[in-house]
Design a protein around this motif. Structure first.
Motif, mmCIF file in Angstrom:
data_model
loop_
_atom_site.group_PDB
_atom_site.id
_atom_site.type_symbol
_atom_site.label_atom_id
_atom_site.label_comp_id
_atom_site.label_asym_id
_atom_site.label_seq_id
_atom_site.Cartn_x
_atom_site.Cartn_y
_atom_site.Cartn_z
ATOM 1 N N LYS A 254 22.643 -4.310 109.451
ATOM 2 C CA LYS A 254 23.187 -5.585 109.929
ATOM 3 C C LYS A 254 24.536 -5.926 109.309
ATOM 4 N N SER A 255 24.770 -5.463 108.093
ATOM 5 C CA SER A 255 26.033 -5.756 107.420
ATOM 6 C C SER A 255 27.134 -4.761 107.796
ATOM 7 N N GLY A 256 26.785 -3.767 108.619
ATOM 8 C CA GLY A 256 27.770 -2.783 109.043
ATOM 9 C C GLY A 256 27.842 -1.549 108.175
ATOM 10 N N ASP A 257 27.032 -1.482 107.122
ATOM 11 C CA ASP A 257 27.008 -0.301 106.267
ATOM 12 C C ASP A 257 26.371 0.875 107.011
ATOM 13 N N ILE A 258 26.875 2.057 106.712
ATOM 14 C CA ILE A 258 26.421 3.263 107.413
ATOM 15 C C ILE A 258 25.752 4.220 106.439
ATOM 16 N N SER A 259 24.613 4.745 106.809
ATOM 17 C CA SER A 259 23.946 5.801 106.044
ATOM 18 C C SER A 259 23.608 6.941 106.994
ATOM 19 N N GLN A 260 23.187 8.054 106.434
ATOM 20 C CA GLN A 260 22.940 9.224 107.267
ATOM 21 C C GLN A 260 21.602 9.866 106.945
ATOM 22 N N HIS A 261 21.134 10.655 107.906
ATOM 23 C CA HIS A 261 19.843 11.324 107.766
ATOM 24 C C HIS A 261 19.865 12.548 108.673
ATOM 25 N N ARG A 262 19.080 13.543 108.338
ATOM 26 C CA ARG A 262 18.992 14.749 109.174
ATOM 27 C C ARG A 262 17.538 15.152 109.351
ATOM 28 N N THR A 263 17.186 15.497 110.584
ATOM 29 C CA THR A 263 15.849 16.016 110.879
ATOM 30 C C THR A 263 16.004 17.311 111.667
ATOM 31 N N VAL A 264 14.885 17.891 112.037
ATOM 32 C CA VAL A 264 14.915 19.062 112.913
ATOM 33 C C VAL A 264 15.456 18.653 114.272
ATOM 34 N N GLY A 265 15.819 19.628 115.087
ATOM 35 C CA GLY A 265 16.354 19.346 116.406
ATOM 36 C C GLY A 265 15.267 19.100 117.434
ATOM 37 N N PHE A 266 15.691 18.541 118.565
ATOM 38 C CA PHE A 266 14.780 18.287 119.676
ATOM 39 C C PHE A 266 15.417 18.788 120.967
ATOM 40 N N ASN A 267 14.579 19.251 121.858
ATOM 41 C CA ASN A 267 15.052 19.649 123.182
ATOM 42 C C ASN A 267 13.897 19.481 124.163
ATOM 43 N N PRO A 268 14.000 18.527 125.108
ATOM 44 C CA PRO A 268 12.893 18.265 126.028
ATOM 45 C C PRO A 268 12.595 19.423 126.970
ATOM 46 N N THR A 269 13.507 20.400 127.025
ATOM 47 C CA THR A 269 13.243 21.590 127.839
ATOM 48 C C THR A 269 12.085 22.385 127.250
ATOM 49 N N TYR A 270 11.968 22.354 125.922
ATOM 50 C CA TYR A 270 10.968 23.173 125.236
ATOM 51 C C TYR A 270 9.875 22.346 124.563
ATOM 52 N N GLN A 271 10.062 21.031 124.462
ATOM 53 C CA GLN A 271 9.094 20.189 123.766
ATOM 54 C C GLN A 271 8.575 19.089 124.681
ATOM 55 N N THR A 272 7.326 18.761 124.521
ATOM 56 C CA THR A 272 6.744 17.663 125.286
ATOM 57 C C THR A 272 7.044 16.340 124.598
#
Length: 281
Positions: free
Chosen positions: A19-37
């Motif tokens: 809400k204050s405009g501060d930015i943070s980051q995070h990383r997870t595995v990838g997603f692709n609806p072609t191969y995942q339900t």
């Protein structure tokens, strides 16, 4: 709280704007609806404590993802995100639009992605006006990591990798025929597995064999995708993706030898996307 996501088949980069405009980051595995339900994607998202910890606080999500070129696939991703972030308004777009906004901005040009997979489009400065079909790692992905890795594994199996590189692959990767067959045919996400060998190939890109793997794959990409757009020689050409970024000299040479000039190469679009959406708050 706002979430911005840039998702490829291997990884997803998230930016969180509070809400204050501060930015943070995070990383997870990838997603692709072609191969995942839908349910498989929900399961992965719910296993991430950082994302679930903020789930009810997220009011808006801008999601750009591989495989999100059709309304059907966009809807599937939307449902998955809604299942985890119940209070969020969600916009889902193709990863090509993310690449275009991050590189070309408001300029027209040919925008391409070379990561685990590959894709290309013509961007008119506002929207994607023409895009190429991206048939995935079995039928396509020329120039992408899975394409390069697949060729490397085929050469390894047929004993066509030069002895120096073959010895290094066995020593550093513990690579053998049985492991390759098991991972490609019996495990999930074989495209990711094949693309994973690009770290090794890039490490030794000065070797003529490794250089040629990338050079020929990039030329295949230019011929299959970029050179099919109208007036392609007069257009600016932009790239996003780890394969393009970490092998940029080879990519530029492969393009130059076909009479093409590459304007910009970025590893990923997430920083540009964050600025784009933050400016609209």
């Amino acid at each position: 709280m706002i979430l911005i996501a840039d998702s490829g088949s291997s990884k997803t980069d998230w930016r969180i704007i509070n809400k204050s405009g501060d930015i943070s980051q995070h990383r997870t595995v990838g997603f692709n609806p072609t191969y995942q339900t839908e349910h498989e994607m929900i399961s992965v998202l719910e296993s991430d404590e950082k994302l679930t910890g903020m789930a009810t606080d997220v009011s808006k999500i801008y999601y750009y993802g591989a495989g999100c070129s059709s309304e059907k696939m966009k809807h599937q991703v939307n449902l998955s995100l809604s299942g985890v972030f119940p209070n969020a308004a969600i916009e889902v777009d193709h990863d090509l639009l993310a690449a275009a906004r991050a590189t070309a901005g408001h300029e027209p040009g040919i925008v391409s992605i070379l990561g685990t997979g590959s894709n290309s489009c013509f961007y008119d400065g506002r929207d994607i006006s023409v895009s190429m079909h991206a048939p995935g790692f079995i039928l396509g992905d020329e120039g992408g990591g899975s394409y390069v890795g697949k060729q490397f594994l085929k050469d390894f199996i047929h004993n066509e990798v030069p002895s120096k590189i073959r010895k290094l692959a066995i020593e550093e990767l513990n690579l053998n025929y049985d492991e390759i067959i098991d991972r490609v045919y019996k495990h999930a996400f074989p495209g990711r597995y094949m693309a994973s060998f690009c770290r090794f190939i890039t490490k030794y890109q000065a070797d003529p064999y490794c250089y040629k793997l990338y050079y020929e794959a990039f030329q295949d990409f230019f011929k299959k995708y970029v050179m099919k757009f109208d007036e392609y020689k007069s257009q600016k050409i932009f790239f996003v993706g780890s394969i393009a970024f970490y092998n940029s000299d080879i990519l530029r040479q492969a393009g130059s030898d076909l009479g093409l000039d590459v304007s910009m190469i970025l590893e990923g679009p997430i920083a540009g996307l964050t600025l784009y959406h933050k400016s609209k708050l």
